[in-house]
Design a protein around this motif. Structure first.
Motif, short mmCIF file in Angstrom:
data_model
loop_
_atom_site.label_atom_id
_atom_site.label_comp_id
_atom_site.label_asym_id
_atom_site.label_seq_id
_atom_site.Cartn_x
_atom_site.Cartn_y
_atom_site.Cartn_z
N ASN A 118 -2.61 -11.01 -9.59
CA ASN A 118 -3.32 -9.83 -8.56
C ASN A 118 -3.21 -10.77 -7.30
O ASN A 118 -2.86 -9.96 -6.46
CB ASN A 118 -4.70 -9.79 -8.98
N ILE A 119 -3.52 -12.06 -7.25
CA ILE A 119 -3.39 -12.75 -5.96
C ILE A 119 -1.81 -12.64 -5.48
O ILE A 119 -1.59 -12.39 -4.32
CB ILE A 119 -3.87 -14.15 -6.07
N ARG A 120 -1.06 -12.94 -6.51
CA ARG A 120 0.31 -12.89 -5.96
C ARG A 120 0.92 -11.60 -5.53
O ARG A 120 1.52 -11.46 -4.40
CB ARG A 120 1.20 -13.33 -7.31
N ASP A 121 0.32 -10.67 -6.19
CA ASP A 121 0.71 -9.10 -5.86
C ASP A 121 0.30 -8.81 -4.34
O ASP A 121 0.85 -8.34 -3.41
CB ASP A 121 0.18 -8.01 -6.60
N GLU A 122 -0.98 -9.36 -4.45
CA GLU A 122 -1.88 -8.98 -2.79
C GLU A 122 -1.05 -9.68 -1.83
O GLU A 122 -0.99 -9.21 -0.87
CB GLU A 122 -3.27 -9.43 -2.94
N GLU A 171 0.69 -8.24 1.47
CA GLU A 171 0.32 -8.69 2.95
C GLU A 171 1.78 -9.04 3.54
O GLU A 171 1.95 -8.87 4.74
CB GLU A 171 -0.58 -9.75 2.66
N THR A 172 2.42 -10.08 2.83
CA THR A 172 3.84 -10.40 3.54
C THR A 172 4.69 -9.25 3.93
O THR A 172 5.16 -8.96 5.09
CB THR A 172 4.52 -11.21 2.55
N LEU A 173 4.75 -8.19 3.07
CA LEU A 173 5.73 -6.95 3.27
C LEU A 173 5.12 -6.21 4.59
O LEU A 173 5.67 -5.93 5.36
CB LEU A 173 5.68 -6.23 2.21
#
Length: 216
Positions: A94-98, A102-104
Motif C-alpha cells: 500500500n505504501i509503495r502504491d501510494e 504521488e510520484t505520478l
C-alpha cells in the motif's frame, strides 16, 4: 580380486541418497533450514524481521500441514499467495502504491507547469535584453554623476573654489574703487558696497586659511 569384486557389489547395493528437490524458494531461506541440502547463498540480502513480525508469521505457519509447508517451498504461486496475504506485505504494498501515485501526480503537475515555465523563461530573456539594459545604462549615468559630485566635493576642489571666490571678491573691490576714483559713484554708496565686499573677502580668506591648515 574377489575382495575388490565384493566391495564393488556391496557399494552397488547400498542405496544412494535421494537428491534434494530443486526449489525456487530463496536460497537464504532454504539454506537456513536444518534439513536442507542447499547452503544459503553468501551474497543473498539479509532479511531483517522484527520479533513481533516473525511471531505473526510463525502463528500462521504452525497450523499448516506438512504438505502445505512443502507446497510453499516448491510451488511459487502458493508461496506468493501466502506472502501477499501477510499484513506486513500488504502495508508495504500500500505504501509503495501510494508513493507511486504521488510520484505520478507530481510528474503530471510538472508537465502542466512546463508551458508556464517556458513563458517565464522567455519573459526573463526579454527583461535581460531590454529593461535590464536600460536600467544598467541609467545606473552607469548615476555612477558618473556621483563620481563628479565626489570630485567636486573633495577638500582640494573646495579649497580651489574658495580661492576663486576670494579672487572674485578682490576684483570686485578693485573695480568699485576705480569707479569711486572716476567719480562714477558717490561716497556713501562706495563705503557701503566696499565694506561689504571686503568683509566677504576676509571671511573667505579666513575660511581658506583654516581649511588649508587643517588639511595640510
Amino acid at each position: 580380486r574377489f575382495w575388490c569384486r565384493g566391495s564393488q557389489e556391496q557399494d552397488a547395493q547400498q542405496p544412494r541418497p535421494q537428491e534434494a528437490s530443486q526449489s525456487w524458494y530463496p536460497p537464504s531461506v532454504v539454506g537456513s533450514s536444518p534439513g536442507s541440502s542447499r547452503p544459503g547463498t553468501p551474497n543473498s540480502p539479509a532479511v531483517h524481521v522484527s520479533p513481533a513480525e516473525a511471531a505473526g508469521v510463525i502463528s500462521l505457519l504452525k497450523d499448516k500441514s506438512v504438505d502445505d509447508l512443502r507446497k510453499l517451498l516448491t510451488d511459487k504461486d502458493a508461496y506468493n499467495q501466502f506472502l501477499f496475504s501477510l499484513d506486513q506485505v500488504k502495508i508495504q504494498n500500500n505504501i509503495r502504491d501510494e508513493l507511486r501515485k504521488e510520484t505520478l501526480q507530481l510528474a503530471r503537475e510538472n508537465l502542466e507547469k512546463e508551458p508556464r515555465i517556458v513563458e517565464l523563461r522567455n519573459q526573463c530573456r526579454i527583461i535581460r535584453t531590454t529593461e535590464l539594459a536600460a536600467a544598467q545604462e541609467k545606473l552607469n549615468e548615476l555612477e558618473r554623476k556621483k563620481d563628479e559630485m565626489l570630485r567636486s566635493s573633495s577638500p582640494a576642489s573646495l579649497l580651489h573654489k574658495l580661492q576663486e571666490a576670494m579672487a572674485k571678491a578682490e576684483d570686485e573691490s578693485e573695480a568699485l574703487h576705480r569707479q569711486f576714483l572716476d567719480r562714477e559713484i558717490d561716497l556713501p554708496t562706495f563705503v557701503q558696497r566696499y565694506k561689504k565686499l571686503r568683509t566677504t573677502y576676509h571671511k573667505r580668506a579666513l575660511i581658506h586659511l583654516a581649511a588649508k591648515t587643517s588639511t595640510g
